[in-house]
Design an enzyme around this catalytic site. Structure first.
Site, short mmCIF file in Angstrom:
data_model
loop_
_atom_site.label_atom_id
_atom_site.label_comp_id
_atom_site.label_asym_id
_atom_site.label_seq_id
_atom_site.Cartn_x
_atom_site.Cartn_y
_atom_site.Cartn_z
N GLN A 23 0.82 -1.21 0.00
CA GLN A 23 0.00 0.00 0.00
C GLN A 23 0.86 1.26 0.00
O GLN A 23 0.50 2.25 -0.60
CB GLN A 23 -0.96 -0.03 1.19
CG GLN A 23 -2.21 0.78 1.02
CD GLN A 23 -2.10 2.22 1.49
OE1 GLN A 23 -1.08 2.65 2.02
NE2 GLN A 23 -3.15 2.97 1.31
N LYS A 24 1.98 1.25 0.68
CA LYS A 24 2.99 2.31 0.73
C LYS A 24 2.55 3.60 1.39
O LYS A 24 3.32 4.56 1.42
CB LYS A 24 3.52 2.61 -0.68
CG LYS A 24 4.27 1.45 -1.29
CD LYS A 24 4.73 1.74 -2.68
CE LYS A 24 5.88 2.71 -2.67
NZ LYS A 24 6.50 2.85 -3.99
N ASP A 25 1.34 3.67 1.91
CA ASP A 25 0.90 4.91 2.56
C ASP A 25 -0.09 4.61 3.68
O ASP A 25 -1.13 5.26 3.80
CB ASP A 25 0.30 5.86 1.53
CG ASP A 25 0.34 7.32 1.97
OD1 ASP A 25 1.13 7.63 2.89
OD2 ASP A 25 -0.41 8.13 1.42
N VAL A 26 0.24 3.61 4.51
CA VAL A 26 -0.60 3.30 5.66
C VAL A 26 -0.38 4.39 6.69
O VAL A 26 0.74 4.59 7.17
CB VAL A 26 -0.26 1.91 6.26
CG1 VAL A 26 -1.08 1.64 7.50
CG2 VAL A 26 -0.46 0.81 5.23
#
Length: 120
Positions: free
Chosen positions: A47-50
């Site tokens: 996801q890279k943007d939790v």
């Protein structure tokens, strides 16, 4: 979502509504989504943007992870080389900030930062 984002809820003066059962449910929901994205789906989705502003809360305080604009499909147990750092800096694992390599571990680090915000 009726309760907006987790970030808005935590910073909007409603933190007092956060009993331990509700916190546990939110953390469990986020962990379930990350497990599904990393292990249970055909490909691994990083996801890279939790972060807390990407966690939406419905009327029952069930957590939903959103904003997959930075997400990447990678093969299970492999890394993805990036040319720029993506994500919100305080949620990015230090090794990713230095090397530019992202993997499912990046999401797990970010998840830990969100858990600390919930517990704070």
């Amino acid at each position: 979502m009726s309760n907006e984002s987790l970030d808005n809820f935590l910073s909007g003066g409603r933190r007092g509504e956060f009993d331990w059962k509700r916190r546990y449910t939110i953390v469990s929901d986020i962990a379930s989504v990350i497990l599904y994205l990393h292990e249970l789906w055909g490909q691994c989705v990083v996801q890279k943007d939790v972060k807390s502003s990407n966690v939406m809360l419905d009327s029952e305080f069930n957590a939903k992870l959103g904003d997959f604009g930075l997400a990447r499909l990678v093969k299970h147990n492999q890394w993805s080389q990036t040319t720029t750092i993506a994500g919100t800096l305080r949620y990015v694992a230090p090794e990713c900030a230095v090397t530019g390599i992202s993997s499912s571990e990046l999401d797990v680090f970010s998840f830990g930062a969100v858990v600390l915000e919930i517990d704070h």
